[in-house]
Design a protein around this motif. Structure first.
Motif, PDB file in Angstrom:
ATOM      1  N   PRO A 268       0.839  -1.193   0.000  1.00  0.00           N
ATOM      2  CA  PRO A 268       0.000   0.000   0.000  1.00  0.00           C
ATOM      3  C   PRO A 268       0.877   1.248   0.000  1.00  0.00           C
ATOM      4  CG  PRO A 268      -0.764  -1.582   1.635  1.00  0.00           C
ATOM      5  CD  PRO A 268       0.546  -2.080   1.144  1.00  0.00           C
ATOM      6  N   PRO A 269       0.414   2.347  -0.574  1.00  0.00           N
ATOM      7  CA  PRO A 269       1.263   3.542  -0.721  1.00  0.00           C
ATOM      8  C   PRO A 269       1.737   4.119   0.604  1.00  0.00           C
ATOM      9  CG  PRO A 269      -1.046   4.003  -1.246  1.00  0.00           C
ATOM     10  CD  PRO A 269      -0.921   2.527  -1.152  1.00  0.00           C
ATOM     11  N   GLU A 270       1.050   3.830   1.718  1.00  0.00           N
ATOM     12  CA  GLU A 270       1.465   4.364   3.010  1.00  0.00           C
ATOM     13  C   GLU A 270       2.714   3.673   3.572  1.00  0.00           C
ATOM     14  OE1 GLU A 270      -3.036   4.793   2.741  1.00  0.00           O
ATOM     15  OE2 GLU A 270      -1.530   3.229   2.324  1.00  0.00           O
ATOM     16  N   ILE A 271       3.013   2.479   3.079  1.00  0.00           N
ATOM     17  CA  ILE A 271       4.107   1.683   3.641  1.00  0.00           C
ATOM     18  C   ILE A 271       5.450   2.234   3.171  1.00  0.00           C
ATOM     19  CG2 ILE A 271       5.096  -0.611   3.877  1.00  0.00           C
ATOM     20  CD1 ILE A 271       2.287  -0.269   5.062  1.00  0.00           C
ATOM     21  N   ARG A 272       6.371   2.423   4.110  1.00  0.00           N
ATOM     22  CA  ARG A 272       7.699   2.924   3.769  1.00  0.00           C
ATOM     23  C   ARG A 272       8.497   1.870   3.003  1.00  0.00           C
ATOM     24  NH1 ARG A 272       9.846   7.391   6.977  1.00  0.00           N
ATOM     25  NH2 ARG A 272      11.910   6.532   6.506  1.00  0.00           N
ATOM     26  N   PRO A 273       9.327   2.308   2.048  1.00  0.00           N
ATOM     27  CA  PRO A 273      10.189   1.361   1.327  1.00  0.00           C
ATOM     28  C   PRO A 273      11.102   0.606   2.292  1.00  0.00           C
ATOM     29  CG  PRO A 273      10.173   3.513   0.245  1.00  0.00           C
ATOM     30  CD  PRO A 273       9.456   3.687   1.549  1.00  0.00           C
ATOM     31  N   GLY A 274      11.255  -0.676   2.057  1.00  0.00           N
ATOM     32  CA  GLY A 274      12.111  -1.487   2.903  1.00  0.00           C
ATOM     33  C   GLY A 274      11.412  -2.076   4.118  1.00  0.00           C
ATOM     34  N   GLN A 275      10.180  -1.682   4.348  1.00  0.00           N
ATOM     35  CA  GLN A 275       9.448  -2.182   5.502  1.00  0.00           C
ATOM     36  C   GLN A 275       9.027  -3.629   5.278  1.00  0.00           C
ATOM     37  OE1 GLN A 275       7.786  -0.111   8.552  1.00  0.00           O
ATOM     38  NE2 GLN A 275       8.536  -2.173   8.966  1.00  0.00           N
ATOM     39  N   SER A 276       9.216  -4.462   6.294  1.00  0.00           N
ATOM     40  CA  SER A 276       8.832  -5.867   6.206  1.00  0.00           C
ATOM     41  C   SER A 276       7.315  -6.001   6.257  1.00  0.00           C
ATOM     42  CB  SER A 276       9.461  -6.643   7.367  1.00  0.00           C
ATOM     43  OG  SER A 276       8.855  -7.913   7.512  1.00  0.00           O
ATOM     44  N   LEU A 277       6.747  -6.550   5.198  1.00  0.00           N
ATOM     45  CA  LEU A 277       5.303  -6.782   5.183  1.00  0.00           C
ATOM     46  C   LEU A 277       4.919  -7.887   6.162  1.00  0.00           C
ATOM     47  CD1 LEU A 277       4.465  -6.547   1.368  1.00  0.00           C
ATOM     48  CD2 LEU A 277       4.527  -4.743   3.091  1.00  0.00           C
ATOM     49  N   GLU A 278       5.815  -8.863   6.340  1.00  0.00           N
ATOM     50  CA  GLU A 278       5.560  -9.923   7.313  1.00  0.00           C
ATOM     51  C   GLU A 278       5.403  -9.328   8.712  1.00  0.00           C
ATOM     52  OE1 GLU A 278       7.638 -13.921   9.273  1.00  0.00           O
ATOM     53  OE2 GLU A 278       8.713 -12.745   7.767  1.00  0.00           O
ATOM     54  N   LEU A 279       6.270  -8.366   9.057  1.00  0.00           N
ATOM     55  CA  LEU A 279       6.175  -7.711  10.364  1.00  0.00           C
ATOM     56  C   LEU A 279       4.837  -7.003  10.515  1.00  0.00           C
ATOM     57  CD1 LEU A 279       7.235  -6.539  13.047  1.00  0.00           C
ATOM     58  CD2 LEU A 279       8.291  -4.704  11.714  1.00  0.00           C
ATOM     59  N   LEU A 280       4.444  -6.228   9.519  1.00  0.00           N
ATOM     60  CA  LEU A 280       3.195  -5.476   9.606  1.00  0.00           C
ATOM     61  C   LEU A 280       1.987  -6.404   9.712  1.00  0.00           C
ATOM     62  CD1 LEU A 280       3.798  -2.524   7.099  1.00  0.00           C
ATOM     63  CD2 LEU A 280       4.183  -2.601   9.567  1.00  0.00           C
ATOM     64  N   LYS A 281       2.070  -7.545   9.087  1.00  0.00           N
ATOM     65  CA  LYS A 281       0.980  -8.511   9.206  1.00  0.00           C
ATOM     66  C   LYS A 281       0.943  -9.132  10.595  1.00  0.00           C
ATOM     67  CE  LYS A 281       0.764  -9.649   4.272  1.00  0.00           C
ATOM     68  NZ  LYS A 281       0.993 -10.680   3.239  1.00  0.00           N
ATOM     69  N   GLU A 282       2.106  -9.447  11.146  1.00  0.00           N
ATOM     70  CA  GLU A 282       2.168 -10.021  12.487  1.00  0.00           C
ATOM     71  C   GLU A 282       1.693  -9.021  13.538  1.00  0.00           C
ATOM     72  OE1 GLU A 282       2.700 -13.004  13.444  1.00  0.00           O
ATOM     73  OE2 GLU A 282       3.279 -13.870  11.503  1.00  0.00           O
TER      74      GLU A 282
ATOM     75  N   LEU B 158       7.877 -12.886  18.618  1.00  0.00           N
ATOM     76  CA  LEU B 158       7.885 -12.279  17.285  1.00  0.00           C
ATOM     77  C   LEU B 158       9.296 -11.849  16.886  1.00  0.00           C
ATOM     78  CD1 LEU B 158       6.456 -11.300  14.779  1.00  0.00           C
ATOM     79  CD2 LEU B 158       5.819  -9.205  16.003  1.00  0.00           C
ATOM     80  N   ALA B 159      10.037 -11.281  17.829  1.00  0.00           N
ATOM     81  CA  ALA B 159      11.414 -10.874  17.537  1.00  0.00           C
ATOM     82  C   ALA B 159      12.252 -12.084  17.132  1.00  0.00           C
ATOM     83  CB  ALA B 159      12.018 -10.173  18.755  1.00  0.00           C
ATOM     84  N   LYS B 160      12.055 -13.202  17.817  1.00  0.00           N
ATOM     85  CA  LYS B 160      12.786 -14.424  17.481  1.00  0.00           C
ATOM     86  C   LYS B 160      12.368 -14.937  16.111  1.00  0.00           C
ATOM     87  CE  LYS B 160      13.872 -19.031  19.295  1.00  0.00           C
ATOM     88  NZ  LYS B 160      13.651 -19.995  20.408  1.00  0.00           N
ATOM     89  N   GLN B 161      11.073 -14.901  15.829  1.00  0.00           N
ATOM     90  CA  GLN B 161      10.555 -15.372  14.544  1.00  0.00           C
ATOM     91  C   GLN B 161      11.137 -14.575  13.378  1.00  0.00           C
ATOM     92  OE1 GLN B 161       6.221 -15.447  14.325  1.00  0.00           O
ATOM     93  NE2 GLN B 161       6.269 -14.902  12.158  1.00  0.00           N
ATOM     94  N   LEU B 162      11.279 -13.259  13.568  1.00  0.00           N
ATOM     95  CA  LEU B 162      11.750 -12.376  12.503  1.00  0.00           C
ATOM     96  C   LEU B 162      13.270 -12.260  12.464  1.00  0.00           C
ATOM     97  CD1 LEU B 162       9.125  -9.514  12.967  1.00  0.00           C
ATOM     98  CD2 LEU B 162       9.169 -11.218  11.134  1.00  0.00           C
ATOM     99  N   GLY B 163      13.947 -12.850  13.438  1.00  0.00           N
ATOM    100  CA  GLY B 163      15.402 -12.756  13.469  1.00  0.00           C
ATOM    101  C   GLY B 163      15.912 -11.424  13.964  1.00  0.00           C
ATOM    102  N   PHE B 164      15.105 -10.727  14.763  1.00  0.00           N
ATOM    103  CA  PHE B 164      15.508  -9.427  15.327  1.00  0.00           C
ATOM    104  C   PHE B 164      16.261  -9.694  16.638  1.00  0.00           C
ATOM    105  CE2 PHE B 164      11.868  -6.734  13.270  1.00  0.00           C
ATOM    106  CZ  PHE B 164      12.304  -7.142  12.018  1.00  0.00           C
ATOM    107  N   ALA B 165      17.518 -10.090  16.503  1.00  0.00           N
ATOM    108  CA  ALA B 165      18.267 -10.624  17.640  1.00  0.00           C
ATOM    109  C   ALA B 165      18.602  -9.575  18.688  1.00  0.00           C
ATOM    110  CB  ALA B 165      19.558 -11.281  17.144  1.00  0.00           C
ATOM    111  N   ARG B 166      18.673  -8.312  18.279  1.00  0.00           N
ATOM    112  CA  ARG B 166      19.088  -7.258  19.212  1.00  0.00           C
ATOM    113  C   ARG B 166      17.883  -6.476  19.727  1.00  0.00           C
ATOM    114  NH1 ARG B 166      21.616  -4.098  15.905  1.00  0.00           N
ATOM    115  NH2 ARG B 166      21.474  -5.462  14.068  1.00  0.00           N
ATOM    116  N   MET B 167      16.839  -7.230  20.049  1.00  0.00           N
ATOM    117  CA  MET B 167      15.670  -6.683  20.728  1.00  0.00           C
ATOM    118  C   MET B 167      15.426  -7.484  21.999  1.00  0.00           C
ATOM    119  SD  MET B 167      12.748  -5.726  17.899  1.00  0.00           S
ATOM    120  CE  MET B 167      11.926  -4.532  18.956  1.00  0.00           C
TER     121      MET B 167
END
Length: 321
Positions: free
Chosen positions: A21-35, A125-134
């Motif tokens: 969608p046009p509101e989504i910033r470039p590079g933003q993970s769609l998987e994250l936004l869905k989760e 969710l952080a583990k699922q997405l590989g966001f290790a430094r959260m």
């Protein structure tokens, strides 16, 4: 015109429109936004999600500039650190990580939240997405200041819609952690309104200004306004340069005040004096030793027994740092 109606859209164009969608910033993970349930499973935004995303993105723009400034200055040894207080579902923290921290090899985001179920979900969710430094900590803001799970210094402290005194606790945390920046969007300030109510009869006898909070609705609104004014003066007195602005348009959120504080080390004596004067004028002196204990001329008094506070409230300890 006839050919334009009958020709089907290109597959690539339709796919892109559905995915981003046009509101989504470039590079933003769609998987994250869905989760995070900002996007539906088929990649759509409803009106409530669009409003929420607009607020978070707008706040992200402010914070991104601060993080870039710190990165360019090379002032964060071992990587940038950010504490997000009252994290809730951690919309802000996840989007900050996805758009800024993920592209870097260092830096850490700490989400502070009192509801254990939200901490567990965010951790998973952080583990699922590989966001290790959260990291997500099941603590109050006040408890986090004493926790060994956070570093001694913090580069950026955020609090998005942290309710009532949680914003004050976030400020106290930032002062203790010597934060370079604080980014605060206060919400539901009730403490000052309660104190105004307690002393309303005496205030009505003492000053005509008390007409400003005679009626309950006015008490609530004025209490909220005074709270943020006192917070800004407090930050200035403790060495921060403060900017107050709107987060987004009022049509998107009524809790819309954004306080940006940058540490300069220049403690304004005039701000401390005005803060004390306002507490005196509005009958709020009891807050001096609960909310404003880091005032440069208040440090020694803060350790007095409560019975001594009333006698020492007007005293300035010349030996205090």
């Amino acid at each position: 015109m006839k050919n334009q109606r009958t020709n089907p859209p290109r597959q690539g164009a339709a796919s892109t429109a559905n995915e981003l969608p046009p509101e989504i910033r470039p590079g933003q993970s769609l998987e994250l936004l869905k989760e995070l349930h900002i996007l539906t499973r088929d990649g759509k935004l409803n009106q409530d999600s669009r409003r929420k995303l607009k607020q978070v993105y707008h706040l992200y723009q402010f914070i991104e500039k601060l993080l870039l400034e710190l990165s360019e200055a090379g002032s964060a040894v071992g990587g940038l650190t950010l504490a997000d207080h009252g994290a809730g579902k951690s919309y802000l923290g996840f989007i900050l990580y996805d758009l800024f921290f993920k592209q870097r090899s260092t830096g850490h985001i700490y989400g502070i939240e009192t509801r254990p179920e939200l901490v567990e979900k965010s951790t998973a969710l952080a583990k699922q997405l590989g966001f290790a430094r959260m990291s997500f900590l099941n603590l109050t803001v006040a408890q986090s200041a004493q926790s060994g799970q956070l570093p001694e210094r913090m580069d950026v402290v955020t609090a998005l819609h942290a309710c009532d005194t949680a914003t004050d606790d976030a400020i106290a945390f930032g002062l203790q952690k010597r934060a370079r920046f604080m980014v605060l969007v206060p919400c539901c300030q009730a403490e000052v309104a309660r104190v105004l109510n307690q002393h309303k009869v005496l205030s009505l006898q003492r000053t005509p200004l008390s007409e400003l909070w005679r009626h309950p609705l006015h008490t609530r609104e004025l209490g909220s306004q005074i709270t943020n004014v006192l917070r800004c003066l407090y930050l200035e007195a403790c060495g921060y340069q403060v900017t107050v602005t709107e987060l987004v348009g009022w049509e998107h959120s009524m809790k819309n005040e954004l306080i940006l504080a940058r540490y300069t080390g220049q403690k304004k004596r005039s701000a401390a004096q005005r803060l004390r004067a306002l507490l005196e004028e509005f009958g709020l002196k009891e807050l001096l030793h609960t909310r404003f204990t880091h005032l440069p001329d208040n440090a020694a008094e803060a350790h007095l027994p409560m019975s001594d506070h009333a006698h020492g409230a007007g005293h300035v300890d010349k030996s205090a740092p």
